[in-house]
Scaffold this motif. Structure first.
Motif, PDB file in Angstrom:
ATOM      1  N   TYR A  22       0.812  -1.217   0.000  1.00 36.71           N
ATOM      2  CA  TYR A  22       0.000   0.000   0.000  1.00 36.71           C
ATOM      3  C   TYR A  22       0.845   1.266   0.000  1.00 36.71           C
ATOM      4  O   TYR A  22       0.394   2.315  -0.473  1.00 36.71           O
ATOM      5  N   GLY A  40       1.256   2.709  -3.556  1.00 34.99           N
ATOM      6  CA  GLY A  40       0.076   3.090  -4.329  1.00 34.99           C
ATOM      7  C   GLY A  40       0.375   4.237  -5.277  1.00 34.99           C
ATOM      8  O   GLY A  40       0.935   5.255  -4.883  1.00 34.99           O
ATOM      9  N   ALA A  70      -5.074   2.211   1.912  1.00 34.36           N
ATOM     10  CA  ALA A  70      -3.767   2.723   1.474  1.00 34.36           C
ATOM     11  C   ALA A  70      -3.386   3.991   2.206  1.00 34.36           C
ATOM     12  O   ALA A  70      -2.228   4.382   2.205  1.00 34.36           O
TER      13      ALA A  70
END
Length: 204
Positions: free
Chosen positions: A51, A54, A198
């Motif tokens: 995450y 991202g 995220a």
């Protein structure tokens, strides 16, 4: 979900795709986990690591994950395998309704665009499968294939602004991940954090 929209006379709106308009990040995680296990990963892919990346272009994500686990890989082969795995999962993607509703509403009066770290074919497929393709003119969909430097560099957002015919300081960006927020700031744009798995508290 409450979106904290900053005050400002914005003339154009730029949206990240994965984790912002469409809840695809868990699907991307599953694809990355499977792809990396094929090249030697002996444990579940760390979700925090995933995450934290991202918005970073997919090929670069392969390189960064491999470096983290000290794996020697063919990044292009892993890239292709991961995207093939994700393509099989795409049909399960769900819209993030509050953001989509805002995008549909603002598109009636202002230009809107996409700035995604995914490859063009995958981004277009996601837009088509979710019914969002008609909302964004084809030349206003910016992907990792359109720039040399992906997020956290500002290139994607600057290109999106150019294609909308809007100066960067008049753009508002919607993002769910830190690399995208840093890219927006580097482009001189204000941003809205879309809460997601995220997201971590970021600088305003």
């Amino acid at each position: 979900m409450k979106l904290d929209i900053p005050a400002g006379d914005f003339a154009g709106y730029i949206f990240d795709l994965d984790g912002t308009l469409v809840d695809t990040m868990p699907l991307h995680y599953r694809a990355w986990d499977a792809a990396m296990r094929q090249v030697g990963l002996q444990c579940p892919l760390d979700e925090e690591l995933f995450y934290s990346l991202g918005g970073v272009p997919t090929l670069r994500v392969a390189e960064l994950i491999a470096a983290h686990y000290q794996l020697t890989i063919d990044a292009h082969a892993v890239f292709d395998h991961k995207e093939a795995l994700f393509s099989e999962l795409q049909k399960d993607a769900q819209l993030i309704e509050p953001v989509v509703a805002f995008a549909r509403r603002i598109a009636l009066t202002h230009p809107v665009s996409i700035a995604s770290g995914g490859p063009r074919a995958i981004v277009r497929a996601t837009l088509e499968l979710t019914g969002l393709a008609t909302l964004f003119e084809r030349n206003r969909v910016v992907t990792a294939d359109d720039v040399v430097h992906g997020k956290p560099a500002p290139d994607m957002f600057l290109l999106a602004a150019q294609r909308m015919g809007v100066s960067p300081e008049k753009c508002l960006v919607f993002e769910d991940a830190e690399p995208g927020m840093r890219a927006a700031e580097a482009a001189g744009m204000k941003w809205v954090r879309v809460p997601s798995r995220a997201s971590k508290p970021a600088r305003p």
